[in-house]
Design a protein around this motif. Structure first.
Motif, short mmCIF file in Angstrom:
data_model
loop_
_atom_site.label_atom_id
_atom_site.label_comp_id
_atom_site.label_asym_id
_atom_site.label_seq_id
_atom_site.Cartn_x
_atom_site.Cartn_y
_atom_site.Cartn_z
N ILE A 235 0.86 -1.19 0.00
CA ILE A 235 0.00 0.00 0.00
C ILE A 235 0.89 1.24 0.00
O ILE A 235 1.82 1.34 0.81
N ALA A 265 -6.72 1.85 7.67
CA ALA A 265 -6.81 2.08 6.23
C ALA A 265 -5.98 1.07 5.46
O ALA A 265 -6.40 0.54 4.43
N TYR A 268 -7.54 -2.63 5.70
CA TYR A 268 -8.79 -2.89 4.98
C TYR A 268 -8.76 -2.38 3.54
O TYR A 268 -9.80 -2.09 2.96
N SER A 269 -7.57 -2.28 2.98
CA SER A 269 -7.42 -1.87 1.58
C SER A 269 -6.76 -2.99 0.79
O SER A 269 -5.88 -3.69 1.31
N SER A 273 -3.58 -0.46 -3.70
CA SER A 273 -4.47 0.71 -3.63
C SER A 273 -3.82 1.81 -2.80
O SER A 273 -2.98 1.55 -1.95
N VAL A 275 -3.52 5.10 -0.07
CA VAL A 275 -4.04 5.68 1.16
C VAL A 275 -3.42 7.07 1.28
O VAL A 275 -2.21 7.22 1.07
N THR A 291 -7.81 8.88 3.99
CA THR A 291 -8.70 8.36 2.96
C THR A 291 -8.11 7.10 2.34
O THR A 291 -6.92 7.06 2.04
N ASP A 292 -8.96 6.08 2.18
CA ASP A 292 -8.50 4.86 1.52
C ASP A 292 -9.48 4.49 0.41
O ASP A 292 -10.57 5.04 0.30
N ARG A 293 -9.07 3.55 -0.40
CA ARG A 293 -9.92 3.03 -1.48
C ARG A 293 -10.20 1.56 -1.21
O ARG A 293 -10.13 0.72 -2.08
N GLY A 294 -10.51 1.29 0.05
CA GLY A 294 -10.69 -0.09 0.49
C GLY A 294 -12.10 -0.60 0.36
O GLY A 294 -12.88 -0.14 -0.48
N SER A 345 -18.11 6.89 4.36
CA SER A 345 -17.72 5.63 3.75
C SER A 345 -18.80 5.13 2.81
O SER A 345 -19.99 5.41 2.99
N GLY A 350 -14.58 3.05 -0.57
CA GLY A 350 -13.55 3.42 0.38
C GLY A 350 -14.12 4.21 1.54
O GLY A 350 -15.33 4.36 1.68
#
Length: 390
Positions: A235, A265, A268-269, A273, A275, A291-294, A345, A350
């Motif tokens: 990540i 983050a 769970y991604s 991806s 973060v 912010t994540d894209r998970g 969310s 994410g």
């Protein structure tokens, strides 16, 4: 004769008028005792209801309606039945007046104390014990969860230790089981540490003296703590440009809170991806967003993810070694600094967790460091200087 009668009448009228004035003068100024008692009943935090021998309402306050003691201008049947018993026995009675069905936000545990007033009258005093009931439920859940969470790694360590003893002559097996023992013991240590931290944040123990803290230094150190786990999960964690923003607080706690958000983050991604961490000043609040894209969090879980031991994805959390305490710690760190944590969310898209903390009041109008930083009292050192003190 007529003049005499008029004179007698005038004297009598004068005496009667004087008597009335004396009675008016003797009457005390202000409310009567009865009026004061009525005010006392109406202002009571408890529900108060007075019934006659037939179970009819004589008097009640607004609090009695709020607690459900009076509904649709009628007394609760349980209170009326208890009142009849008190009239017969002339002894106090305690009765459960908790709501029989859930109706949104309302008292959950109400206890009524019924006492005789004489002449067939009784008074019912309803006391709201909802908060105590909720705290007791939280305590029971906490004890049950802690017991379960501690049993899991302790039991695993015991079984793995037996496996090591049985495979004492097999070097490869000893190494394999030894690695698992190390993993479980690390998880156990993390759990105990987080439990201690959470108990301090929630208990009566006051926070250390607050210092002026550089937001950029908190971000740098939190990124440093998360670097290894991010690299292991493939990540890439990025941050925006330094902001120069200042807040007042406890640096160690702030770094812990932000590190927990970053670890979540990353955990769970999916691999590959991004973060990101951003910071800005909004309406006198410093906002630090992760912010994540998970996998995202379902709407029904979003209000509960900050509860102790709550896991939206239990299987994933077990796999990542999560304790279920990280977000609870974040919530209480924010609250103890006069701030809050917000969550946006969407499943499959994410999540964004945002720490909102009051900007340092001694900072300049844009929230950044003043031109003469030496005037800032006890400015916290940078992450490199504090690295060995964490």
């Amino acid at each position: 004769m007529a003049v005499g009668c008029l004179l007698v009448g005038a004297i009598a009228g004068s005496l009667i008028s004087q008597g009335r004035r004396r009675r008016v003068a003797r009457r005390p100024a202000g409310p009567t005792v009865a009026e004061l008692l009525l005010r006392l009943v109406r202002s009571s935090d408890n529900g108060v209801l007075v019934l006659n021998r037939f179970g009819d309402m004589v008097l009640h306050n607004n609090r009695a309606e709020a607690l459900g003691l009076v509904r649709d201008n009628r007394a609760d049947p349980r209170a009326r039945k208890a009142s009849e018993q008190v009239v017969e026995t002339d002894e106090d009675v305690e009765v459960d007046l908790s709501p029989l069905e859930a109706r949104g936000r309302q008292p959950e545990a109400v206890v009524g104390h019924v006492r005789p007033l004489g002449d067939g009258f009784t008074v019912v005093e309803a006391v709201d014990h909802s908060e105590a009931a909720r705290l007791e439920a939280v305590r029971r859940d906490f004890v049950a969860n802690v017991s379960h969470e501690l049993k899991t790694p302790v039991g695993a360590i015991a079984l793995l230790t037996e496996a090591v003893l049985d495979a004492a002559d097999d070097v490869d097996e000893v190494r394999r089981f030894g690695g698992k023992i190390l993993h479980e013991s690390t998880r156990l240590g993390t759990l105990v540490t987080e439990l201690i931290a959470l108990s301090r944040l929630q208990g009566a123990e006051r926070l250390p003296d607050l210092n002026v803290v550089e937001v950029d230094a908190v971000v740098r150190e939190a990124l440093g703590r998360t670097k290894l786990s991010a690299e292991s999960a493939d990540i890439q964690v990025t941050a925006d440009a330094p902001s120069g923003l200042l807040i007042e607080g406890d640096r160690t706690l702030l770094v812990t809170a932000l590190s927990n958000l970053l670890e979540n983050a990353v955990a769970y991604s999916p691999a590959g991806s991004p973060v990101s961490v951003s910071r800005r000043l909004v309406d006198g609040k410093v906002e630090i967003a992760v912010t994540d894209r998970g996998i995202g969090i379902a709407e029904e879980d979003q209000q509960r993810v900050f509860e102790r031991f709550y896991r939206a994805d239990k299987a994933r959390s077990r796999a990542t070694g999560g304790t279920g305490l990280g977000l609870a710690i974040v919530k209480h760190v924010a609250a103890n600094h006069g701030g809050e944590v917000k969550l946006w969310s969407m499943p499959g898209t994410g999540s964004t967790f945002t720490l909102r903390l009051p900007v340092y009041k001694g900072a300049s109008s844009n929230g950044s460091a003043p031109e003469n930083p030496e005037r800032i009292p006890r400015l916290v050192a940078t992450s490199q200087e504090q690295g060995g003190k964490q």
